[in-house]
Design an enzyme around this catalytic site. Structure first.
Site, PDB file in Angstrom:
ATOM      1  CG  HIS A  19      -2.260  -0.884   0.813  1.00 41.41           C
ATOM      2  ND1 HIS A  19      -2.971  -1.453   1.764  1.00 41.41           N
ATOM      3  CD2 HIS A  19      -2.865  -0.867  -0.361  1.00 41.41           C
ATOM      4  CE1 HIS A  19      -4.022  -1.971   1.248  1.00 41.41           C
ATOM      5  NE2 HIS A  19      -4.023  -1.730  -0.130  1.00 41.41           N
TER       6      HIS A  19
ATOM      7  CG  HIS B 242      -7.253  -4.207   4.603  1.00 41.22           C
ATOM      8  ND1 HIS B 242      -6.463  -5.232   4.319  1.00 41.22           N
ATOM      9  CD2 HIS B 242      -6.373  -2.967   4.705  1.00 41.22           C
ATOM     10  CE1 HIS B 242      -4.843  -4.937   4.052  1.00 41.22           C
ATOM     11  NE2 HIS B 242      -5.148  -3.463   4.381  1.00 41.22           N
TER      12      HIS B 242
ATOM     13  CD  GLU C 278      -3.959  -8.910   6.895  1.00 40.29           C
ATOM     14  OE1 GLU C 278      -3.323  -7.942   6.636  1.00 40.29           O
ATOM     15  OE2 GLU C 278      -4.488  -9.441   7.891  1.00 40.29           O
TER      16      GLU C 278
END
Ligand code: F3S
Length: 291
Positions: free
Chosen positions: A44, A133, A135
């Site tokens: 990111h 998110h 992840e």
């Protein structure tokens, strides 16, 4: 005027590993002339992503793969980002005969493995993290029926049945203090919830270091991508202690007036922030103060 760096900051091993994977893929003779894609943002941080694009890597979006809008052809290469991806994306890539290099961080992989193992053993999964998110989306895609919670309040109101067994898993970047509160609530109220504490070590030491530093400086700069979860958490921790906390992506966002009357300037950086950006910021501050 003094610039003090946090004891732990900047690239974590997961991010360094992902970047190293990219350069290794480029060097492999068998990959010469092949189209090499990186899935989403490798890490990111815009700066890192742009630099890789200059080396010839192309970014491919998960959404395009899922909706079959991608340009992938058999034999192309896809590097999976540090946050990992979903089961469905892996399956599509395999079906299309894409060569996969998996740069998913080991911490993320471990959580994924625990989730699969615990479900096989009959546990229901409770997951704490940001469900938007990548992840979290990736990890939970490997499970069946997972309840995701943002925070302790949501867990307090959750429907946890006494006659079932549960396993609590978390996003790698969850704040350790929040996790401790959740743990203590669950331990005091339920005997059927097993807690798997897999919050990433790199995140912890960076959070602890910024907590210490923010108490000791006049101003604290958190350097990192605005969509980086771990950077945002460093910012939140520091801001709760030191009002003069600023999140900046690079030296261009620095404002001279922030430093008025400041003697001690603290600096930290998210786990996906390159050292180069931190140095540019330090140089700009030195330029402002003429030191
Ligand atoms: Fe991995 Fe933790 Fe970095 S999860 S990518 S080592 S912040």
């Amino acid at each position: 005027m003094e610039i003090i760096r946090a004891k732990h900051m900047g690239f974590c091993f997961g991010v360094s590993g992902a970047i190293e994977t990219c350069y290794n893929v480029l060097k492999e003779p068998e990959n010469l002339g092949k189209k090499i894609y990186i899935l989403g943002m490798l890490v990111h941080n815009e700066f890192v992503v742009r630099k890789l694009e200059k080396e010839g890597f192309e970014t491919i979006e998960e959404e395009d793969i899922l909706t079959q809008k991608d340009k992938l052809k058999s034999g192309d290469i896809v590097i999976i980002r540090a946050h990992g991806t979903s089961k469905k994306v892996y399956n599509i890539l395999r079906e299309k005969n894409i060569k996969i290099y998996d740069a998913t961080c080991i911490f993320v992989t471990q959580i994924r493995k625990t989730l699969i193992k615990m479900e096989d053993e009959g546990y229901e999964i409770l997951f704490v993290g940001d469900k938007e998110h990548p992840e979290v989306k990736g990890i939970i895609s490997f499970g069946k029926n997972i309840q995701v919670f943002k925070n302790l309040e949501e867990i307090v109101n959750a429907e946890i049945k006494r006659d079932k067994k549960y396993c609590l898993l978390t996003q790698t970047t969850l704040n350790k203090k929040i996790l401790e509160k959740i743990k203590s609530f669950l331990e005091n109220h339920y005997s059927n919830v097993k807690i798997s504490d897999k919050v990433c070590g790199a995140t912890q030491v960076r959070q602890q270091a910024v907590e210490e530093l923010s108490k000791d400086v006049d101003i604290l700069l958190v350097v990192g991508g605005k969509n980086s979860s771990n950077t945002k958490k460093l910012y939140d921790i520091s801001k709760s202690i030191n009002e003069s906390t600023y999140l900046v992506q690079d030296e261009n966002e620095i404002k001279k007036e922030w430093f008025r009357g400041c003697e001690k300037i603290g600096i930290t950086a998210g786990a996906s922030t390159p050292e180069e950006i931190v140095i540019n910021i330090e140089n700009k501050i030195r330029g402002i103060f003429n030191v």
